[in-house]
Design an enzyme around this catalytic site. Sequence first.
Site, PDB file in Angstrom:
ATOM      1  N   HIS A 130       0.460 116.037  48.482  1.00  0.00           N
ATOM      2  CA  HIS A 130       0.692 117.677  48.300  1.00  0.00           C
ATOM      3  C   HIS A 130      -0.015 118.537  49.229  1.00  0.00           C
ATOM      4  CE1 HIS A 130       2.256 120.053  45.406  1.00  0.00           C
ATOM      5  NE2 HIS A 130       0.917 120.639  44.910  1.00  0.00           N
ATOM      6  N   ASP A 150      17.258 116.163  51.512  1.00  0.00           N
ATOM      7  CA  ASP A 150      18.036 114.996  50.692  1.00  0.00           C
ATOM      8  C   ASP A 150      18.425 115.413  49.530  1.00  0.00           C
ATOM      9  OD1 ASP A 150      18.559 112.367  49.982  1.00  0.00           O
ATOM     10  OD2 ASP A 150      16.738 111.805  49.254  1.00  0.00           O
ATOM     11  N   ASP A 152      19.457 113.027  46.032  1.00  0.00           N
ATOM     12  CA  ASP A 152      18.705 112.450  44.943  1.00  0.00           C
ATOM     13  C   ASP A 152      17.257 112.528  44.756  1.00  0.00           C
ATOM     14  OD1 ASP A 152      21.171 111.710  43.775  1.00  0.00           O
ATOM     15  OD2 ASP A 152      21.301 109.617  44.537  1.00  0.00           O
ATOM     16  N   ASP A 158      17.997 111.584  40.136  1.00  0.00           N
ATOM     17  CA  ASP A 158      18.967 110.443  40.657  1.00  0.00           C
ATOM     18  C   ASP A 158      20.126 110.490  40.081  1.00  0.00           C
ATOM     19  OD1 ASP A 158      18.863 108.402  42.129  1.00  0.00           O
ATOM     20  OD2 ASP A 158      18.083 106.895  40.902  1.00  0.00           O
TER      21      ASP A 158
END
Length: 430
Positions: A130, A150, A152, A158
Site C-alpha cells: 500500500h 486489469d 478481474d 472476479d
Amino acid sequence: MAALRRNLSRWVPEALRIGRLRGLHSFNEPLISEKFQLHEIVKSMVHEERISLEDALIDIEAKVEEHIRLTDATKVGKCESQLERMIPNIHKYGRFFSPLPLREAFHEMERLMPVSHRCHVPVSFHEIRHIFNLAQVKAIVNSVALLTFDGDKTLYNDRSSLSASSPLVNPLVNHIRAGLNVALVTAVGDPRPEAFESRLRGLMDVLKEEDEELSSRVFVIGGQCNFLFRCEKGRLIPVQDSHWKDPLVMSWDPKDVDSFLDLASETLRELCVRFNLQFETVRKRFAAGVLYTGELNPSLPLFLDEIAFEVRDRLQDHFSPAGLRLSSGSTGSLPFCTFNGGQDVFVDVGSKAIGIRSLQRYLGLVNRHFVDDESEVYSDEQAHTLHVGDQFTRAGNDLLARKVASTLWVSEPSETLFFVERLYTARTSN
C-alpha cells in the site's frame, strides 16, 4: 486530506473483510518467496534485520534513485547499482520510470493508519504494498497520460463486470474528462467488441451520453496484445491491425502459433492429471488454458502456481523464455506469458507489455515499438503510463507490464478505487 481519510475508512474495513474470506492466502501475497520484489526486501529488512519501517523505506528510496541515475547515465539496463547487487538481474523484471517518494508516502499513511506504532505485530506485506502504491501515485501525478487496468479483481470482482452501480465508474469518468486516456488490458482474447462492452457496461452507459471526444479516450486491449478496440459514444470499435500492432505481433506465423498452443495444451493437461485436478480445456486463437472444475481448497493456488511455472519452463525450451524476458522475434520465436488466473492456468501468445507499448505508440506517447532489449534503456521516456493490476507475482500476467509502465499492485476493486481517487485529488489540487 479529509477526502483521503474518508476513502481509507472505506478501504480498511473492506481489506479486513477480504483478508478474513481469503484466510491463508490473503491480499495476493506471493505464495513463494520472490526476492526480486521490493516489497519483500522491505518486509525482510523489518522482520529479520530489525530495521524500522521508515529507515527501510528511506534506504530503498535512495537505492532506487541511484539505480535510475546509473541506468540513465550508462544507457544500459544492467548497471553496478546497489539495487542491482541486492537483487541480481532486477532489470529483467522491469524498470523504474521515476523515483519513488517512499518516505513521504510512509508519513502520509502513518497519519491515517500508524502501522509502525505496533509493538508485537510487524508490518505486513499488503501494508508495505500500500505504501509503495501511494508513493507511485505521488511520483506520476504530474506526468500521467494513460491509465491501464486489469479487469478481474482490479476494476471489478472476479468473473464479474463494471456495473452502473460500481463506485469506480464516476472516478474513471472524472479522469477521462480531465484529459487522461483509460484502457482495460485483459487476457480475455475475444475479437468481438460485445464481449468487452458487457464487462464495462457501467462505463459504456455513461459514455453514451458524453461527447465523442470524451469517448475517444477509452480503449480495450484483449488477448494481452492481440485485439484493440476504441470507444465511440459507448460502443467499442475494432482498430485495424496495421494501425496499431507491433511488427513483432504482425510477423507471427499462424502455423507457429498453432504448434505452440498445441504443445501448451498438451503440457497443461499432463500437469493437471499429474496433480489429480479436475479440469476442462480451453483453446482460443492466441491462448490455451485449463479451467479447474473441482472443489475449492486452500492448496489450490499452490498447485495452479506450480502448473504455471512448470509449463513456462517446458515451453521456454522450445520458444522464448516467458516471465523474465520476451524474444525480439529475430530468431522466429514467440513471446508468451503463463499465469495463474485464480481458478485456471493460461498460456497466452504475447504479453501485456507488448499490448501497453502498442497502445502507447498508437496514442503518440512513444515513437518506438516494443523491443525487449535488456541492455538498452531509453532515458527520454517519461512516466506517462500507470498500469493497475492484481497479478504481479511470477505466476501473474501483470508483472511484464513493469517493462513499459509504472504500476500499482492491488488486490481488490476497493483498493483500485482508493488509488484512482487519490490520483484524481492530487492532480486537481496541483
